[in-house]
Design a protein around this motif. Structure first.
Motif, PDB file in Angstrom:
ATOM      1  N   ASP A 101      35.760   2.107  28.169  1.00 52.59           N
ATOM      2  CA  ASP A 101      35.039   1.418  27.102  1.00 52.59           C
ATOM      3  C   ASP A 101      34.946   2.295  25.852  1.00 52.59           C
ATOM      4  OD1 ASP A 101      33.003   3.290  27.483  1.00 52.59           O
ATOM      5  OD2 ASP A 101      31.825   1.961  28.759  1.00 52.59           O
ATOM      6  N   ASP A 102      34.190   1.814  24.864  1.00 56.96           N
ATOM      7  CA  ASP A 102      34.112   2.479  23.563  1.00 56.96           C
ATOM      8  C   ASP A 102      33.572   3.909  23.625  1.00 56.96           C
ATOM      9  OD1 ASP A 102      34.864   0.005  22.833  1.00 56.96           O
ATOM     10  OD2 ASP A 102      33.235  -0.381  21.441  1.00 56.96           O
ATOM     11  N   SER A 103      32.840   4.234  24.680  1.00 57.06           N
ATOM     12  CA  SER A 103      32.232   5.557  24.758  1.00 57.06           C
ATOM     13  C   SER A 103      33.235   6.639  25.149  1.00 57.06           C
ATOM     14  CB  SER A 103      31.086   5.553  25.778  1.00 57.06           C
ATOM     15  OG  SER A 103      31.581   5.273  27.086  1.00 57.06           O
ATOM     16  N   PHE A 145      47.732   5.599  30.236  1.00 56.80           N
ATOM     17  CA  PHE A 145      47.568   4.182  29.862  1.00 56.80           C
ATOM     18  C   PHE A 145      46.476   3.487  30.673  1.00 56.80           C
ATOM     19  CE2 PHE A 145      51.167   4.755  32.749  1.00 56.80           C
ATOM     20  CZ  PHE A 145      50.766   4.004  33.843  1.00 56.80           C
ATOM     21  N   VAL A 146      46.160   3.997  31.869  1.00 55.88           N
ATOM     22  CA  VAL A 146      45.077   3.404  32.658  1.00 55.88           C
ATOM     23  C   VAL A 146      43.755   3.548  31.906  1.00 55.88           C
ATOM     24  CG1 VAL A 146      43.733   3.570  34.788  1.00 55.88           C
ATOM     25  CG2 VAL A 146      46.239   3.713  34.869  1.00 55.88           C
ATOM     26  N   HIS A 147      43.481   4.755  31.410  1.00 52.53           N
ATOM     27  CA  HIS A 147      42.266   4.955  30.616  1.00 52.53           C
ATOM     28  C   HIS A 147      42.341   4.147  29.320  1.00 52.53           C
ATOM     29  CE1 HIS A 147      40.794   7.930  33.349  1.00 52.53           C
ATOM     30  NE2 HIS A 147      41.794   8.764  33.127  1.00 52.53           N
ATOM     31  N   HIS A 195      36.913  -6.786  13.226  1.00 57.88           N
ATOM     32  CA  HIS A 195      37.198  -8.019  13.956  1.00 57.88           C
ATOM     33  C   HIS A 195      36.860  -7.950  15.439  1.00 57.88           C
ATOM     34  CE1 HIS A 195      39.408  -9.025  10.309  1.00 57.88           C
ATOM     35  NE2 HIS A 195      39.518 -10.262  10.760  1.00 57.88           N
ATOM     36  N   THR A 196      36.697  -6.748  15.987  1.00 65.59           N
ATOM     37  CA  THR A 196      36.498  -6.593  17.427  1.00 65.59           C
ATOM     38  C   THR A 196      35.021  -6.694  17.778  1.00 65.59           C
ATOM     39  OG1 THR A 196      38.436  -5.158  17.535  1.00 65.59           O
ATOM     40  CG2 THR A 196      36.934  -5.090  19.397  1.00 65.59           C
ATOM     41  N   ARG A 197      34.705  -7.552  18.753  1.00 65.97           N
ATOM     42  CA  ARG A 197      33.313  -7.786  19.151  1.00 65.97           C
ATOM     43  C   ARG A 197      33.164  -7.674  20.661  1.00 65.97           C
ATOM     44  NH1 ARG A 197      32.435 -13.611  16.593  1.00 65.97           N
ATOM     45  NH2 ARG A 197      34.566 -13.823  17.352  1.00 65.97           N
ATOM     46  N   GLY A 198      31.945  -7.398  21.107  1.00 68.07           N
ATOM     47  CA  GLY A 198      31.689  -7.325  22.543  1.00 68.07           C
ATOM     48  C   GLY A 198      32.595  -6.297  23.193  1.00 68.07           C
ATOM     49  N   SER A 199      33.191  -6.659  24.322  1.00 71.92           N
ATOM     50  CA  SER A 199      34.096  -5.750  25.024  1.00 71.92           C
ATOM     51  C   SER A 199      35.550  -6.039  24.689  1.00 71.92           C
ATOM     52  CB  SER A 199      33.891  -5.853  26.541  1.00 71.92           C
ATOM     53  OG  SER A 199      34.225  -7.160  26.990  1.00 71.92           O
ATOM     54  N   GLU A 200      35.782  -6.772  23.607  1.00 73.59           N
ATOM     55  CA  GLU A 200      37.154  -7.020  23.187  1.00 73.59           C
ATOM     56  C   GLU A 200      37.861  -5.691  22.961  1.00 73.59           C
ATOM     57  OE1 GLU A 200      36.527 -11.303  20.878  1.00 73.59           O
ATOM     58  OE2 GLU A 200      36.732  -9.449  19.727  1.00 73.59           O
ATOM     59  N   ARG A 201      39.158  -5.692  23.220  1.00 69.59           N
ATOM     60  CA  ARG A 201      39.923  -4.446  23.161  1.00 69.59           C
ATOM     61  C   ARG A 201      40.884  -4.459  21.989  1.00 69.59           C
ATOM     62  NH1 ARG A 201      40.245  -0.146  26.189  1.00 69.59           N
ATOM     63  NH2 ARG A 201      38.771  -1.061  27.654  1.00 69.59           N
ATOM     64  N   MET A 202      40.888  -3.353  21.227  1.00 69.97           N
ATOM     65  CA  MET A 202      41.829  -3.175  20.128  1.00 69.97           C
ATOM     66  C   MET A 202      42.644  -1.918  20.407  1.00 69.97           C
ATOM     67  SD  MET A 202      39.190  -1.836  17.183  1.00 69.97           S
ATOM     68  CE  MET A 202      37.884  -0.672  17.591  1.00 69.97           C
ATOM     69  N   GLY A 203      43.822  -1.799  19.776  1.00 68.22           N
ATOM     70  CA  GLY A 203      44.615  -0.616  20.036  1.00 68.22           C
ATOM     71  C   GLY A 203      45.804  -0.475  19.111  1.00 68.22           C
ATOM     72  N   LEU A 204      46.378   0.739  19.104  1.00 70.11           N
ATOM     73  CA  LEU A 204      47.529   1.076  18.273  1.00 70.11           C
ATOM     74  C   LEU A 204      48.802   0.985  19.101  1.00 70.11           C
ATOM     75  CD1 LEU A 204      46.148   4.304  16.513  1.00 70.11           C
ATOM     76  CD2 LEU A 204      46.049   1.949  15.670  1.00 70.11           C
ATOM     77  N   ARG A 226      23.259  -0.436  25.620  1.00 66.51           N
ATOM     78  CA  ARG A 226      24.414  -0.989  24.912  1.00 66.51           C
ATOM     79  C   ARG A 226      25.212  -1.937  25.814  1.00 66.51           C
ATOM     80  NH1 ARG A 226      29.738  -0.197  23.575  1.00 66.51           N
ATOM     81  NH2 ARG A 226      30.245  -0.621  21.397  1.00 66.51           N
ATOM     82  N   ASP A 227      25.344  -1.623  27.094  1.00 67.00           N
ATOM     83  CA  ASP A 227      26.146  -2.478  27.971  1.00 67.00           C
ATOM     84  C   ASP A 227      25.528  -3.865  28.121  1.00 67.00           C
ATOM     85  OD1 ASP A 227      24.002  -1.578  29.468  1.00 67.00           O
ATOM     86  OD2 ASP A 227      25.157  -1.231  31.279  1.00 67.00           O
ATOM     87  N   ALA A 228      24.204  -3.958  28.008  1.00 65.24           N
ATOM     88  CA  ALA A 228      23.548  -5.269  28.067  1.00 65.24           C
ATOM     89  C   ALA A 228      23.885  -6.088  26.827  1.00 65.24           C
ATOM     90  CB  ALA A 228      22.037  -5.098  28.197  1.00 65.24           C
ATOM     91  N   MET A 229      23.906  -5.433  25.660  1.00 67.99           N
ATOM     92  CA  MET A 229      24.273  -6.117  24.427  1.00 67.99           C
ATOM     93  C   MET A 229      25.716  -6.619  24.506  1.00 67.99           C
ATOM     94  SD  MET A 229      24.657  -4.595  20.555  1.00 67.99           S
ATOM     95  CE  MET A 229      26.203  -3.807  20.992  1.00 67.99           C
ATOM     96  N   ILE A 230      26.635  -5.767  24.988  1.00 68.79           N
ATOM     97  CA  ILE A 230      28.039  -6.147  25.122  1.00 68.79           C
ATOM     98  C   ILE A 230      28.183  -7.328  26.079  1.00 68.79           C
ATOM     99  CG2 ILE A 230      30.304  -5.369  25.937  1.00 68.79           C
ATOM    100  CD1 ILE A 230      29.487  -4.155  23.275  1.00 68.79           C
ATOM    101  N   GLN A 231      27.437  -7.262  27.172  1.00 67.94           N
ATOM    102  CA  GLN A 231      27.488  -8.322  28.182  1.00 67.94           C
ATOM    103  C   GLN A 231      27.085  -9.673  27.592  1.00 67.94           C
ATOM    104  OE1 GLN A 231      25.061  -7.409  31.577  1.00 67.94           O
ATOM    105  NE2 GLN A 231      25.738  -9.179  32.760  1.00 67.94           N
ATOM    106  N   ALA A 232      25.964  -9.707  26.862  1.00 69.66           N
ATOM    107  CA  ALA A 232      25.502 -10.955  26.261  1.00 69.66           C
ATOM    108  C   ALA A 232      26.491 -11.461  25.212  1.00 69.66           C
ATOM    109  CB  ALA A 232      24.121 -10.742  25.628  1.00 69.66           C
ATOM    110  N   TRP A 233      27.024 -10.557  24.438  1.00 69.06           N
ATOM    111  CA  TRP A 233      28.009 -10.906  23.403  1.00 69.06           C
ATOM    112  C   TRP A 233      29.261 -11.503  24.043  1.00 69.06           C
ATOM    113  CZ3 TRP A 233      28.874  -6.832  18.943  1.00 69.06           C
ATOM    114  CH2 TRP A 233      29.231  -7.509  17.761  1.00 69.06           C
TER     115      TRP A 233
END
Length: 689
Positions: free
Chosen positions: A570-572, A563-565, A532-541, A100-107
Motif C-alpha cells: 500500500d501507500d505506506s 514486482f510483487v511488492h 486522480h487516484t482514490r482509495g486503494s486504487e493503484r497507480m504506477g510508472l 487510514r485503512d478505515a478511510m481507504i476501506q470506506a472510500w
C-alpha cells in the motif's frame, strides 16, 4: 451458497420501530458465518447510534446492514439512503482513533458502488467513517468530490454523525436529491463489476462465484459453465480432451482458468492453473496466501487455535496455481527419452514416493497457450539447463503427453490469446493442433466455431483432426472486460500503433470516461496521477524494456524492482507502485493491471518525419541507437508498447521527454525524435496537460 445482497434492510421509518434484539436476531440469522461477541456488540452499537441519528429522516429513505461488495469480498457495515443520497458507513466501534485503512476501506466501498452498481451511476455517494469515541478535533466534515459525485470520506465520532448527515443534505444541490420514501430499487439494481485479476482470484478463493464478481450480460458465465460441463463429461465417461478457449483481449480467459482451478480445488478435485507468466503467478500466489492468512487469523481467533502460517498458506495456493515450467519439470522426474518418446525409469518411483509419473491433477489449464515453446526452443532449454540431449517434444506435445499418462480421464484447457507476443520461441496454436494429430487421435477436441473460421489455424490443419472436433460456440469470449470505463481502449491503442490517425481520433472521442493525456514532464504526470487516484486504487510508472534513455529523467528500466511488492503493497511502503519511484516494463506487467498508469515513451520506438511508419531502435554501447532490422523483433517492440498502453483500467498519462538541448548535445536524446512522437499523439487528439 451465493452471498446475499444484505443481511437486513428496512425503510428508516420501520427500522426506528424495531428493537435492537429483533434486528440483531435477523442479522445473525442471515449471516453465513458464526457470530462472535465482537461482531454482535458492534451491531448493537450501530443500531443504537442509528436509532437516534436517523430519527429526523423517518420518512425519507432506507437502511441496509452488512451490504455485500462481492468484488472486494467484503460487506459494508451500513448503507443509509436519504433523499436518494447514498451514505456508506464504516463503523469502528471497538477503536478509539481514526485509522487510514478505515478511510481507504470506506472510500473503496463507495467507488465500487459508483462504478459497478447500476443504481449508483447517477447518485451522490458519501463514505463516512464512524469512530464513536474519537475527539471532535480529529473529525473531518469537509465536503470534497472528484467530479463523479463520490465524496472524499468524512471522519466523525458519534456526536458529529448527525451533523454529517445534515451538512450533506443541506449542501448537495436539490437536483441531485430525490423525494422518495424507500429506495429498494437501488438495492435491486444490477451489480456488474470488472475486478482486476488479483481481486478476482481472491474473491474466487473465498468461494464467491464468477457470476457474483463479474459483470453480467457478457459471455464469461456461459463459458465457465460450458467448461465445467466438459470436465464433468470426461470424468463420467473416462474421456480425455483438449479444450481451446479463445477471446478478445481482456475478455476474461485468465479469470475462467483461475475459476476452474479454484472451483475444482474447493470441491476436493485436483486441477491446476499454469502460466508461463512468472510475475502473474508470483503476484497471484502472494496475494492469495496473504488473503488466506488474513481470513484464517479471524477463524483461528474464533476457534481458539493457532493460525495458519504464511508458508502453509503459500503451499495451499501452489497446489492449484503454478509456473508452467515447474509443472513441466516435475513430470520429467524419473523419466528417460527412448526411441523419441518419454518413458518412466523402471523401479524409480518405488524409491521416490513424493514424485509421480502420472500427474495428480486430472485438469491442467494453460494460460496464454499460444506461447508454449516450439520443439527447438524447448530442446535448447533442456540441453542447456537440464543436460537432456535431443528432447523429442515441443512444449504443447509434452504437456499433452503428461495428461495422457492418466489411466482414466483428463482435460487440458488451452486459454488462447493474441496480439501481444513479446518473447521468441513461441509455438502458436498450430503446434497444439499438430501435436494432437500426431499422437493423440483418441482425444476429443473442443473449440468454438470462431476458431474454426478465424484463420488462426489453417483449414488443412483443422481437416486432419476434424473427426475429433466438438464445436462449442460458448468457448469464444466476444466482450472485453478489462476497462470498465470503456471497452474501446484496446481498439484505440491498436489504431494508434497502426498509425491509423483518423480512426484513432474518432475512437478517442468515444473515450469520454477514460481520460488519456500527454505531457513532456514526468513531474506533471506524477501530479496528475496523484490527483486522480482514490482509495486503494493503484497507480504506477511503466516503460519499454528498451527505453534506456529515460534514465535521463530518472526512469531506469535496467533496474527492475520486486514486482510483487510493486503490485501488492500500500501507500505506506516505498516499494509500492503508488510511491511512483520504481518502473516496470512490459515483461513484468503483462497479464496484470493497475488503475492509473504513466507510460513513459522513449526514442526506442519513434516516428518517421511524415508519420507513416515506426522506426525501431535499441541502445548499443551507451553511445548510439542501433536499428532493429528483424521483422519479428520489430513486432515484439510494437507489442511491448501495446502491453504498456493497455495496463490502466481507469486512465493514463503518456510522458514524452523533450530530449536534450544542451551543448554539446547528447546524441542519444535528440529533441526531434521525441517531438515527432509528441506531435503525433497531439494530432490524434490526446489532451496536453
Amino acid at each position: 451458497m451465493a452471498a446475499t445482497r444484505y443481511y437486513y434492510s428496512d425503510a428508516i421509518s420501520t427500522f426506528l420501530t424495531k428493537s435492537v434484539n429483533e434486528i440483531v436476531g435477523k442479522l445473525t440469522l442471515m449471516s453465513q458465518h458464526d457470530i462472535n461477541d465482537e461482531t454482535s456488540h458492534s451491531w448493537v452499537d450501530e443500531i443504537i447510534i442509528l436509532h437516534e441519528v436517523l430519527a429526523p429522516y423517518s420518512e425519507r429513505g432506507s437502511v441496509y446492514f452488512e451490504y455485500n461488495i462481492p468484488r472486494m469480498g467484503r460487506r459494508v457495515d451500513v448503507i443509509v439512503i436519504i433523499d436518494g443520497i447514498v451514505f456508506v458507513l464504516e463503523f469502528k466501534t471497538a477503536e478509539q482513533k481514526f485509522r487510514r485503512d478505515a478511510m481507504i476501506q470506506a472510500w473503496d466501498y463507495a467507488l465500487d458502488l459508483k462504478n459497478f452498481q447500476e443504481g449508483s451511476f447517477s447518485r451522490v455517494l458519501v463514505p463516512i467513517v464512524v469512530v464513536p469515541k474519537e475527539k471532535d478535533s480529529h473529525c473531518n466534515l469537509e465536503l470534497r468530490h472528484f467530479g463523479d459525485n463520490v465524496y472524499n470520506p468524512l471522519m466523525v465520532n458519534v456526536r458529529l454523525l448527525s451533523h454529517a448527515f445534515l451538512k450533506v443534505l443541506d449542501t448537495i444541490p436539490r437536483s441531485l436529491q430525490q423525494s422518495v420514501f424507500t429506495d429498494n430499487s437501488w438495492a435491486k439494481s444490477g451489480y456488474e463489476p470488472t475486478p482486476t485479476i488479483i481481486e478476482a482470484a481472491i474473491a474466487l478463493y473465498e468461494e464467491n462465484t464468477v457470476e457474483e464478481i463479474t459483470r453480467h450480460g457478457g459471455d464469461i458465465d456461459k463459458t465457465s459453465i460450458e467448461l465445467t460441463n466438459i470436465i464433468e463429461y470426461c470424468r463420467q465417461n473416462n474421456r480425455k480432451a483438449i479444450c481451446f478457449i479463445t477471446g478478445v483481449p481482456g475478455a476474461g480467459k485468465t479469470l475462467i482458468g483461475l475459476n476452474t482451478a479454484i472451483e475444482q480445488f474447493n470441491r476436493g478435485e485436483k486441477a491446476v492453473y499454469l502460466s508461463g507468466n512468472f510475475p502473474l503467478v508470483e503476484v497471484l500466489q502472494e496475494a492469495l496466501a496473504r488473503d488466506y492468512v488474513r481470513r484464517d487469523k479471524i477463524k483461528a481467533k474464533q476457534e481458539k487455535r493457532k493460525a495458519c502460517t504464511k508458508g502453509e498458506a503459500k503451499s495451499k495456493v501452489k497446489a492449484f496455481i503454478q509456473m508452467i515450467h515447474h509443472y513441466r519439470n516435475l513430470y520429467l522426474e524419473g523419466t528417460k527419452v527412448e526411441d523419441g518418446i518419454i518413458l518412466p525409469i523402471p523401479g524409480y518411483f518405488q524409491n521416490h514416493t513424493d514424485k509421480a509419473y502420472i500427474p495428480t491433477e486430472h485438469v491442467a489449464i494453460f494460460d496464454e497457450a499460444q506461447r508454449a515453446w516450439t520443439q527447438d526452443e524447448l530442446q535448447r532449454f533442456m540441453r542447456e539447463k537440464k543436460g537432456i540431449k535431443d528432447f523429442p517434444y515441443s512444449e504443447p506435445e509434452y504437456l499433452i503427453s503428461c495428461m495422457d499418462r492418466q489411466l482414466d480421464w483428463g482435460v487440458v484447457v488451452c486459454l488462447v490469446g493474441n496480439g501481444q507476443s513479446i518473447n521468441k520461441g513461441e509455438a502458436g496454436l498450430t503446434e497444439w493442433i499438430e501435436s494432437v494429430h500426431r499422437n493423440y487421435r483418441d482425444w476429443d477436441v473442443y473449440m468454438s466455431e470462431y476458431l474454426l473460421t478465424s484463420g488462426d489455424v489453417t483449414m488443412e490443419q483443422l481437416e486432419i483432426i476434424r473427426p475429433q472436433i466438438k464445436s462449442r460456440d460458448s468457448l469464444h469470449l466476444k466482450m472485453s472486460m478489462r476497462s470498465f470505463r470503456s471497452e474501446k481502449v484496446s481498439i484505440f491503442v491498436n489504431q494508434l500503433l497502426a498509425l491509423q490517425k483518423e480512426e484513432a481520433t474518432s475512437t478517442l472521442r468515444e473515450l469520454v470516461n477514460y481520460p488519456i493525456v500527454i505531457t513532456r514532464s514526468l513531474y506533471t504526470a506524477k501530479q496528475w496521477l496523484r490527483a486522480h487516484t482514490r482509495g486503494s486504487e493503484r497507480m504506477g510508472l511503466l516503460a519499454s524494456s528498451k527505453a534506456e534513455r529515460l534514465k535521463a529523467i530518472s526512469i531506469n528500466v535496467r533496474y527492475q524492482p520486486d514486482f510483487v511488492h510493486w503490485f501488492l503493497e500500500d501507500d505506506s511502503d516505498i516499494r509500492s507502485s503508488n510511491a511512483l519511484e520504481d518502473t516496470l516494463t512490459e515483461f513484468k506487467v503483462q497479464g496484470l493491471e493497475i488503475d492509473w498508469a504513466c507510460v513513459a515513451w522513449d526514442a526506442d520506438l519513434r516516428l518517421s518525419k511524415d508519420h507513416t511508419s515506426w522506426q525501431h531502435y535499441q541502445l548499443r554501447s551507451g553511445t548510439k541507437w542501433q536499428n532493429i532490422n528483424k521483422p519479428i523483433n520489430r513486432e515484439y517492440q510494437i507489442n511491448a508498447y501495446r502491453v504498456l498502453l493497455t495496463r490502466a483500467r481507469q486512465g493514463m498519462v503518456i510522458v514524452v521527454p523533450k530530449g536534450d538541448y544542451s551543448l554539446p548535445p547528447d546524441e542519444t536524446r535528440k529533441p526531434e525524435w521525441y517531438d515527432e512522437i509528441y506531435d503525433y499523439l497531439k494530432e490524434v487528439g490526446i489532451k496536453e496537460i
